[in-house]
Scaffold this active site. Sequence first.
Site, PDB file in Angstrom:
ATOM      1  N   CYS A 183       0.836  -1.203   0.000  1.00 54.80           N
ATOM      2  CA  CYS A 183       0.000   0.000   0.000  1.00 54.80           C
ATOM      3  C   CYS A 183       0.867   1.248   0.000  1.00 54.80           C
ATOM      4  CB  CYS A 183      -0.929  -0.016   1.214  1.00 54.80           C
ATOM      5  SG  CYS A 183      -1.926   1.469   1.327  1.00 54.80           S
ATOM      6  N   CYS A 200      -0.375   4.121   2.135  1.00 51.74           N
ATOM      7  CA  CYS A 200      -0.223   3.947   3.589  1.00 51.74           C
ATOM      8  C   CYS A 200       1.222   4.220   4.001  1.00 51.74           C
ATOM      9  CB  CYS A 200      -0.546   2.522   4.033  1.00 51.74           C
ATOM     10  SG  CYS A 200      -2.013   1.828   3.327  1.00 51.74           S
ATOM     11  N   ASP A 201       2.162   3.723   3.217  1.00 52.33           N
ATOM     12  CA  ASP A 201       3.561   3.676   3.668  1.00 52.33           C
ATOM     13  C   ASP A 201       4.505   4.588   2.891  1.00 52.33           C
ATOM     14  OD1 ASP A 201       2.789   1.735   5.503  1.00 52.33           O
ATOM     15  OD2 ASP A 201       3.025   0.133   4.040  1.00 52.33           O
TER      16      ASP A 201
END
Length: 317
Positions: free
Chosen positions: A139, A142-143
Site C-alpha cells: 500500500c 499507507c507507507d
Amino acid sequence: MSDSINEKVRCLIIGSGPAGYTAAIYASRANLSPVLYEGIQPGGQLTTTTEVENFPGYPEGITGPELMEDLKQQALRFGADIRFGIATATDLSAAPYKITIDGEKVIETETLIIATGATAKYLGIPDEHKYAGMGVSACATCDGFFYRKKVVAVVGGGDTACEEAIYLAGLAKQVYLIVRKPYLRASKVMQDRVFNTPNIMVLFEHNTIGLFGENGVEGAHLVKRMGEPDEEKVDIAIDGFFLAIGHKPNSDIFKPWLETDEIGYIKTIPDTPRTTVPGVFAAGDVADPHYRQAITAAGSGCKAAIEAERYLSEMGK
Ligand code: NDP
C-alpha cells in the site's frame, strides 16, 4: 461452529467498502434493520488510496477515507447498526443462515449480503515475509510517507501499479516500475502519466526473485527476460518494495456453500447479486473480476439490498 445463537437479524451485511455501506443505506431505508460488520479493514480498500477522481458526485475529487466516512455516516443516518467484528465461519446449509463473528458470537440471519472485497496479492517469494514491515508494503498511500527522498520499486503493470508509482514519485527520489511483460496493462491515461513522470523508470520484462539488505530492504534481485537465451541478472538498490500485482477475493469462509471461479470470485447469477443460495447475495469486489471500481461496487451493493428486501417480502418475513 457453536450452535448457540446469540442474535437473530433480518439482514446481515459483511464488509464495509462501497458495496457494504451502500447495501446498508438501501437496507436501512427499506426497514430491514441491517447489521453490518466492518471486517478486518473498516472502510475497505479505498481507505488506503489518496484521491478518488472518478466517483460521480465529487467534481473536485475526494480522498478515499473521506468518501468511506461519508458513506458510513449516510448508512448510520438511516439506522444501520454498524459494528466492529470479523466473520470467521459460516453455515449456509439452510435458512436462516448462521454466521460466526470473531470466533465466538453466532448471528442467525434471514438474508446475507457478502461484501468482503479483495486483498492485495504477493509474489510468493520468501523475502516478502522476511522484510514485512521492513521495506515491503502492498500500500503506497499507507507507507509512501516513509520513503521521502528515497528510492523505491513498485511491481506490476496494471492501473494500481501505475497509480502507486505516480504517487510515490511525488515523495521518493526515484521509482522503478518492475513489469514482467514488455508492455503495461494499465489504461492509456495512466501509462501516459507514468511515461511523463521523469523520476519513474519502467523496467520492462523484469521479474523479482529476491530482496536483500541487513536490517531492512536495501535492494532487489531481478532477472531480465527470464527464461530467454539472453536472460540477465540485475540488482537494483532500493529502500522500499511495493506490491501492486492485483488482488485475491475474500471468499474463503463461503467456499463450502457458494460457487466460486478458479481465482475465488463468488459466482452470481448474471446481472444480479444473487448467489446459488436463496437469500444470500454477493456484492462488490468479492464477486467482480471485471470492473472492480468503487462505483460498480456501490451499485451492486444497492442491487443486493433491493434483492434482500424482495426476498424477505416474498417469504413473508
Ligand atoms: P490488474 O490485474 O489489472 O494488474 C495486475 C498487474 O500485476 C499486471 O500487470 C500483471 O502482469 C502483474 N502481475 C500479476 N502477478 C504478477 C507476478 N507474479 N509478478 C509480476 N507481475 C505480476 O490489477 P490492478 O490492481 O492493477 O487493477 C485491478 C482493477 O482495478 C483493474 O480493472 C484496474 O483497471 C482497476 N483500477 C483502476 C484504477 C483507476 O481507474 N484509477 C486504479 C487502480 C485500479 P501481466 O500484465 O503480465 O498479467
